[in-house]
Enzyme design. Structure first.
Site, PDB file in Angstrom:
ATOM      1  N   SER A   1       0.783  -1.224  -0.125  1.00 37.24           N
ATOM      2  CA  SER A   1       0.049  -0.055  -0.074  1.00 37.24           C
ATOM      3  C   SER A   1       0.670   1.340  -0.091  1.00 37.24           C
ATOM      4  CB  SER A   1      -0.833   0.038   1.179  1.00 37.24           C
ATOM      5  OG  SER A   1      -0.300  -0.116   2.504  1.00 37.24           O
TER       6      SER A   1
ATOM      7  N   HIS B   1      -0.574   6.306   6.215  1.00 35.85           N
ATOM      8  CA  HIS B   1      -0.099   6.195   4.790  1.00 35.85           C
ATOM      9  C   HIS B   1       0.315   7.454   4.452  1.00 35.85           C
ATOM     10  CE1 HIS B   1      -1.753   1.864   5.255  1.00 35.85           C
ATOM     11  NE2 HIS B   1      -1.113   1.823   4.035  1.00 35.85           N
TER      12      HIS B   1
END
Length: 316
Positions: free
Chosen positions: A46, A297
């Site tokens: 990711s 993230h």
């Protein structure tokens, strides 16, 4: 005697020419002034895919790839046509998903290495965090921090910032370290073994490619203060998680070198831009993102910073 000397010199010269030819022909020995071009294949998890960063594209949709993630930015900078760029990164991917199909909640991603061929000239690989369960590790540590906050609240604490005052407070670390054995460190060692096999397979499938192992940017700061509001972590656990990421990046660097690949350091340029930094400069979003990105993230700024680090290492 003279004939023997000439023969020896001729033999040595021939060997020297042969050795030079072998070295020049190695795919990992291009001068920095001549960066590799396509076909380019991006492998990763990711942090490579860029979940929730617009615009999301690619198949399957469950991989959550952004057209502004670092592979896409690198491909554009190199001027690669669409036919010479394949991004097969996928959120949630582990090293095992390089050689086996990965199921997502919206489709199945083929084994990532299936995108490689003897035509491939550039490969980036950003992976390892899911192998050590870093995302679940952070969540566990947050729960420990919140519980610790609640317990300490009985002693007069007023907000999460007060947790930072005790730099030795690491309830989550206590879960993973027992009798001197660190469970997360053991996971990193296991991931190292898996990555060694994967990189060997990358070389077998794409023998002419330059391979770049991309490390992780700074997720948390090295200091133990300032992360209470943003992440809900106890101060000592901030330091613990930071150290585990450093160990992971160290493993990735060492494994890349052993495999004859290059390592891309995204950590150094991201120092001070972690999830606990000001929203105007950070590369990583906190637990509650304030920019389009998944929790803990990279945001678009982070993907651009990672792309710059890759391009710098390529010499582009």
């Amino acid at each position: 005697m003279k004939t023997s000397v000439r023969a020896a010199l001729a033999g040595a010269l021939a060997c020297g020419v042969l050795t030079t030819a072998i070295v020049v022909g190695r795919p990992d020995d291009h001068p920095e002034s001549d960066p590799p071009s396509g076909p380019y294949v991006a492998l990763g998890d990711s942090y490579t895919a860029g979940p929730e960063i617009p615009g999301q594209n690619g198949s399957p949709a469950g991989c959550e790839r952004s057209d502004r993630n670092y592979p896409a930015l690198v491909a554009r900078r190199l001027g690669l046509p669409a036919a010479d760029f394949r991004d097969v990164s996928c959120s949630g991917a582990t090293v095992a998903d390089l050689t086996a199909a990965q199921s997502t909640d919206r489709g199945t991603n083929p084994a990532q290495l299936s995108a490689l061929s003897d035509r491939t000239r550039l490969v980036t690989l950003g992976m390892g965090g899911n192998d050590i369960g870093f995302a679940s590790l952070v969540k566990t540590c947050v729960k420990s921090g919140v519980l610790n906050f609640a317990l300490n609240g009985l002693k007069g604490l007023k907000d999460l910032k007060d947790l930072d005052a005790d730099s030795g407070d690491a309830p989550c670390k206590d879960r993973y370290v027992s009798d001197g054995a660190d469970e997360v460190e053991q996971r990193i060692e296991t991931a190292d073994e898996r990555l060694a096999q994967a990189l060997a397979e990358v070389r077998r499938r794409a023998p002419e490619a330059r391979v770049y192992v991309v490390g992780y940017p700074a997720i948390l700061p090295s200091h133990t203060t300032g992360c209470g509001d943003a992440m809900g972590l106890a101060a000592g656990d901030v330091a613990y998680l930071h150290d585990k990421e450093q160990q992971l990046n160290g493993m990735l660097r060492e494994r890349a070198e052993k495999a004859g690949a290059d390592y891309v350091d995204t950590y150094t340029p991201s120092v001070g831009r972690d999830a606990c930094a000001d929203r105007q400069v950070r590369w990583i979003e906190p637990l509650v993102p304030l920019a389009p990105a998944a929790s803990v993230h990279p945001n678009e700024r982070g993907e651009q910073g990672m792309a710059d680090a890759v391009l710098k290492t390529l010499g582009a």
